[in-house]
Scaffold this active site. Structure first.
Site, PDB file in Angstrom:
ATOM      1  N   ARG A  39      14.094  -6.028  -8.124  1.00 50.40           N
ATOM      2  CA  ARG A  39      15.232  -5.119  -7.918  1.00 50.40           C
ATOM      3  C   ARG A  39      16.039  -4.911  -9.200  1.00 50.40           C
ATOM      4  O   ARG A  39      17.229  -4.648  -9.171  1.00 50.40           O
ATOM      5  CB  ARG A  39      16.119  -5.645  -6.786  1.00 50.40           C
ATOM      6  CG  ARG A  39      15.341  -5.813  -5.486  1.00 50.40           C
ATOM      7  CD  ARG A  39      16.220  -6.121  -4.306  1.00 50.40           C
ATOM      8  NE  ARG A  39      15.446  -6.417  -3.108  1.00 50.40           N
ATOM      9  CZ  ARG A  39      14.900  -5.509  -2.310  1.00 50.40           C
ATOM     10  NH1 ARG A  39      15.042  -4.225  -2.592  1.00 50.40           N
ATOM     11  NH2 ARG A  39      14.215  -5.861  -1.235  1.00 50.40           N
ATOM     12  N   HIS A  69       2.774  -7.731  -7.521  1.00 48.96           N
ATOM     13  CA  HIS A  69       3.381  -6.601  -6.813  1.00 48.96           C
ATOM     14  C   HIS A  69       4.426  -5.982  -7.732  1.00 48.96           C
ATOM     15  O   HIS A  69       5.301  -6.677  -8.244  1.00 48.96           O
ATOM     16  CB  HIS A  69       4.032  -7.059  -5.513  1.00 48.96           C
ATOM     17  CG  HIS A  69       4.315  -5.941  -4.554  1.00 48.96           C
ATOM     18  ND1 HIS A  69       5.142  -4.883  -4.880  1.00 48.96           N
ATOM     19  CD2 HIS A  69       3.864  -5.700  -3.291  1.00 48.96           C
ATOM     20  CE1 HIS A  69       5.204  -4.057  -3.851  1.00 48.96           C
ATOM     21  NE2 HIS A  69       4.432  -4.520  -2.883  1.00 48.96           N
ATOM     22  N   TYR A  72      10.212  -2.959  -6.673  1.00 41.31           N
ATOM     23  CA  TYR A  72      10.594  -2.044  -5.595  1.00 41.31           C
ATOM     24  C   TYR A  72      11.302  -0.798  -6.139  1.00 41.31           C
ATOM     25  O   TYR A  72      11.424   0.211  -5.434  1.00 41.31           O
ATOM     26  CB  TYR A  72      11.528  -2.745  -4.615  1.00 41.31           C
ATOM     27  CG  TYR A  72      10.869  -3.819  -3.790  1.00 41.31           C
ATOM     28  CD1 TYR A  72       9.585  -3.656  -3.272  1.00 41.31           C
ATOM     29  CD2 TYR A  72      11.540  -5.002  -3.508  1.00 41.31           C
ATOM     30  CE1 TYR A  72       8.985  -4.640  -2.507  1.00 41.31           C
ATOM     31  CE2 TYR A  72      10.952  -6.000  -2.740  1.00 41.31           C
ATOM     32  CZ  TYR A  72       9.669  -5.807  -2.243  1.00 41.31           C
ATOM     33  OH  TYR A  72       9.087  -6.791  -1.485  1.00 41.31           O
ATOM     34  N   HIS A 108       3.953   0.593  -4.673  1.00 38.88           N
ATOM     35  CA  HIS A 108       4.286   1.624  -3.691  1.00 38.88           C
ATOM     36  C   HIS A 108       4.333   2.959  -4.435  1.00 38.88           C
ATOM     37  O   HIS A 108       5.019   3.054  -5.459  1.00 38.88           O
ATOM     38  CB  HIS A 108       5.648   1.351  -3.060  1.00 38.88           C
ATOM     39  CG  HIS A 108       5.700   0.093  -2.257  1.00 38.88           C
ATOM     40  ND1 HIS A 108       6.881  -0.441  -1.786  1.00 38.88           N
ATOM     41  CD2 HIS A 108       4.738  -0.754  -1.832  1.00 38.88           C
ATOM     42  CE1 HIS A 108       6.636  -1.544  -1.103  1.00 38.88           C
ATOM     43  NE2 HIS A 108       5.345  -1.755  -1.128  1.00 38.88           N
ATOM     44  N   GLU A 139      -0.437   1.328  -2.515  1.00 36.29           N
ATOM     45  CA  GLU A 139      -0.247   0.815  -1.156  1.00 36.29           C
ATOM     46  C   GLU A 139       0.140   1.934  -0.197  1.00 36.29           C
ATOM     47  O   GLU A 139       0.982   2.781  -0.525  1.00 36.29           O
ATOM     48  CB  GLU A 139       0.837  -0.262  -1.182  1.00 36.29           C
ATOM     49  CG  GLU A 139       1.076  -0.937   0.154  1.00 36.29           C
ATOM     50  CD  GLU A 139       2.060  -2.095   0.054  1.00 36.29           C
ATOM     51  OE1 GLU A 139       2.599  -2.490   1.106  1.00 36.29           O
ATOM     52  OE2 GLU A 139       2.290  -2.595  -1.070  1.00 36.29           O
ATOM     53  N   ASP A 169      -1.650  -2.029   3.907  1.00 33.42           N
ATOM     54  CA  ASP A 169      -0.606  -2.813   4.557  1.00 33.42           C
ATOM     55  C   ASP A 169      -0.655  -2.502   6.046  1.00 33.42           C
ATOM     56  O   ASP A 169      -0.460  -1.351   6.456  1.00 33.42           O
ATOM     57  CB  ASP A 169       0.769  -2.485   3.988  1.00 33.42           C
ATOM     58  CG  ASP A 169       1.863  -3.400   4.520  1.00 33.42           C
ATOM     59  OD1 ASP A 169       2.092  -3.380   5.747  1.00 33.42           O
ATOM     60  OD2 ASP A 169       2.479  -4.132   3.726  1.00 33.42           O
ATOM     61  N   HIS A 172       2.658  -1.169   7.572  1.00 36.52           N
ATOM     62  CA  HIS A 172       2.916   0.215   7.170  1.00 36.52           C
ATOM     63  C   HIS A 172       2.013   1.183   7.933  1.00 36.52           C
ATOM     64  O   HIS A 172       2.453   2.254   8.359  1.00 36.52           O
ATOM     65  CB  HIS A 172       2.698   0.385   5.669  1.00 36.52           C
ATOM     66  CG  HIS A 172       3.637  -0.424   4.833  1.00 36.52           C
ATOM     67  ND1 HIS A 172       3.521  -0.517   3.457  1.00 36.52           N
ATOM     68  CD2 HIS A 172       4.715  -1.188   5.165  1.00 36.52           C
ATOM     69  CE1 HIS A 172       4.474  -1.297   2.987  1.00 36.52           C
ATOM     70  NE2 HIS A 172       5.213  -1.720   4.010  1.00 36.52           N
ATOM     71  N   HIS A 204      -2.484  -6.385   2.912  1.00 40.07           N
ATOM     72  CA  HIS A 204      -1.239  -7.060   3.280  1.00 40.07           C
ATOM     73  C   HIS A 204      -1.245  -7.211   4.791  1.00 40.07           C
ATOM     74  O   HIS A 204      -1.074  -6.237   5.530  1.00 40.07           O
ATOM     75  CB  HIS A 204      -0.031  -6.247   2.818  1.00 40.07           C
ATOM     76  CG  HIS A 204       0.196  -6.290   1.340  1.00 40.07           C
ATOM     77  ND1 HIS A 204       1.013  -5.392   0.685  1.00 40.07           N
ATOM     78  CD2 HIS A 204      -0.289  -7.137   0.393  1.00 40.07           C
ATOM     79  CE1 HIS A 204       1.012  -5.690  -0.615  1.00 40.07           C
ATOM     80  NE2 HIS A 204       0.231  -6.742  -0.801  1.00 40.07           N
ATOM     81  N   ASP A 217       9.648   0.133   8.119  1.00 33.74           N
ATOM     82  CA  ASP A 217       8.959  -0.825   7.258  1.00 33.74           C
ATOM     83  C   ASP A 217       9.690  -2.159   7.339  1.00 33.74           C
ATOM     84  O   ASP A 217      10.541  -2.480   6.509  1.00 33.74           O
ATOM     85  CB  ASP A 217       8.935  -0.294   5.814  1.00 33.74           C
ATOM     86  CG  ASP A 217       8.295  -1.273   4.842  1.00 33.74           C
ATOM     87  OD1 ASP A 217       7.776  -2.315   5.293  1.00 33.74           O
ATOM     88  OD2 ASP A 217       8.314  -1.003   3.629  1.00 33.74           O
ATOM     89  N   HIS A 219       8.574  -6.164   8.223  1.00 34.12           N
ATOM     90  CA  HIS A 219       7.483  -7.080   8.529  1.00 34.12           C
ATOM     91  C   HIS A 219       7.904  -8.157   9.524  1.00 34.12           C
ATOM     92  O   HIS A 219       9.038  -8.634   9.510  1.00 34.12           O
ATOM     93  CB  HIS A 219       6.980  -7.763   7.255  1.00 34.12           C
ATOM     94  CG  HIS A 219       6.500  -6.799   6.215  1.00 34.12           C
ATOM     95  ND1 HIS A 219       6.210  -7.172   4.929  1.00 34.12           N
ATOM     96  CD2 HIS A 219       6.257  -5.462   6.276  1.00 34.12           C
ATOM     97  CE1 HIS A 219       5.816  -6.126   4.233  1.00 34.12           C
ATOM     98  NE2 HIS A 219       5.839  -5.075   5.038  1.00 34.12           N
ATOM     99  N   GLU A 248       3.090 -11.103   3.680  1.00 31.39           N
ATOM    100  CA  GLU A 248       4.408 -10.831   3.097  1.00 31.39           C
ATOM    101  C   GLU A 248       5.491 -11.077   4.153  1.00 31.39           C
ATOM    102  O   GLU A 248       6.386 -10.272   4.347  1.00 31.39           O
ATOM    103  CB  GLU A 248       4.477  -9.391   2.597  1.00 31.39           C
ATOM    104  CG  GLU A 248       3.476  -9.074   1.487  1.00 31.39           C
ATOM    105  CD  GLU A 248       3.549  -7.623   1.072  1.00 31.39           C
ATOM    106  OE1 GLU A 248       3.605  -7.349  -0.129  1.00 31.39           O
ATOM    107  OE2 GLU A 248       3.545  -6.749   1.973  1.00 31.39           O
TER     108      GLU A 248
END
Length: 276
Positions: A39, A69, A72, A108, A139, A169, A172, A204, A217, A219, A248
């Protein structure tokens, strides 16, 4: 051989090497990490000592497959400064994966133009000087707004005539409207027709808080979401036998124990059924 693991932390003095130690302690056969804060645009250089320690530990662990990964914040479908920063951030992750000897980088696609996503991903690969490794994986997304990559056909176009692949994923896909819970084999067949399962090396394996087609989204732990037993069908599908499965899910010792118990139970059940 099914290989599986969690998304692990690199916080602490040992950095990326600490993730390998944690993977070994948990008995994992694969792992995923962030190479920097997910982030923040601020990068985090890897020292020669950290790289050497990571490579040595990973070799001792039998060369566990590893995934980075991307941040974000990356939005390859954006314009202007955000697009430039996204490309540079992704190139940084690709370079780190190359230095560490990791096989995959997952990103992403972002929101906006599919053409910009493809252009940005290919530019990041060029900037990182990537040839064969690592493989950049786009993804699939839960959808909503202008998010790119909700449909398998769109992912197929994005990777067409490129060295890129796809990361599936399950949360997703379910949130985007694919019936992973009731018909996992059919969903994988649809992905195979559109993309080709040989171009999907990482999955994922996440349950979903949101319902089918909800575009949410969020999980959930294995068997504690809306997909449920359908995830077993994905994990044990023979077409995905040599893939890397990453959970995840929220993490604590108790939560890890639950998810590993469920996943290993499925694998043990499958192995016992295959014995003559």
């Amino acid at each position: 051989m099914v290989r599986y693991g969690f998304h692990l932390s690199i916080a602490g003095k040992k950095g990326v090497a600490g993730a390998v130690e944690e993977a070994q302690a948990l008995g994992l056969s694969a792992f995923q990490i962030f190479a920097k804060s997910p982030r923040s645009w601020k990068t985090r250089p890897l020292s020669p000592g950290e790289i050497e320690a990571f490579r040595a530990l990973r070799e001792l662990a039998g060369g566990l497959p590893g995934v980075i990964h991307a941040s974000y914040l990356v939005n390859l479908g954006a314009e202007g400064e955000l697009w430039e920063k996204s490309v540079m951030s992704l190139a940084d992750d690709l370079e780190k994966a190359r230095l560490l000897g990791l096989e995959y980088v997952v990103v992403h696609p972002g929101s906006g133009s599919p053409e910009r996503v493809k252009e940005g991903a290919l530019k990041a690969l060029r900037l990182a000087g990537v040839r064969e490794r690592p493989t950049l994986l786009l993804e699939n997304t839960a959808g909503g707004g202008e998010k790119v990559g909700q449909r398998f056909e769109e992912l197929a176009w994005l990777i067409q005539d490129t060295p890129m692949g796809v990361c599936l994923d399950t949360c997703h896909a379910f949130a985007a409207g694919y019936p992973v819970g009731e018909r996992p084999a059919e969903v994988l067949s649809e992905l195979d027709r559109a993309v080709g399962l040989e171009r999907v090396p990482v999955v994922h394996l996440n349950d979903s808080v949101g319902s089918l087609g909800s575009r949410i989204d969020h999980h959930a732990h294995l068997l504690q979401g809306q997909i449920g037993e359908g995830l077993k069908g994905v994990l044990l599908d023979r077409r995905l036998r040599d893939r890397v499965f990453i959970l995840e899910t929220p993490r604590s010792p108790e939560e890890d124990a639950w998810n590993l118990r469920v996943l290993r139970g499925w694998l043990e059940e499958s192995a016992s059924q295959e014995k003559p």
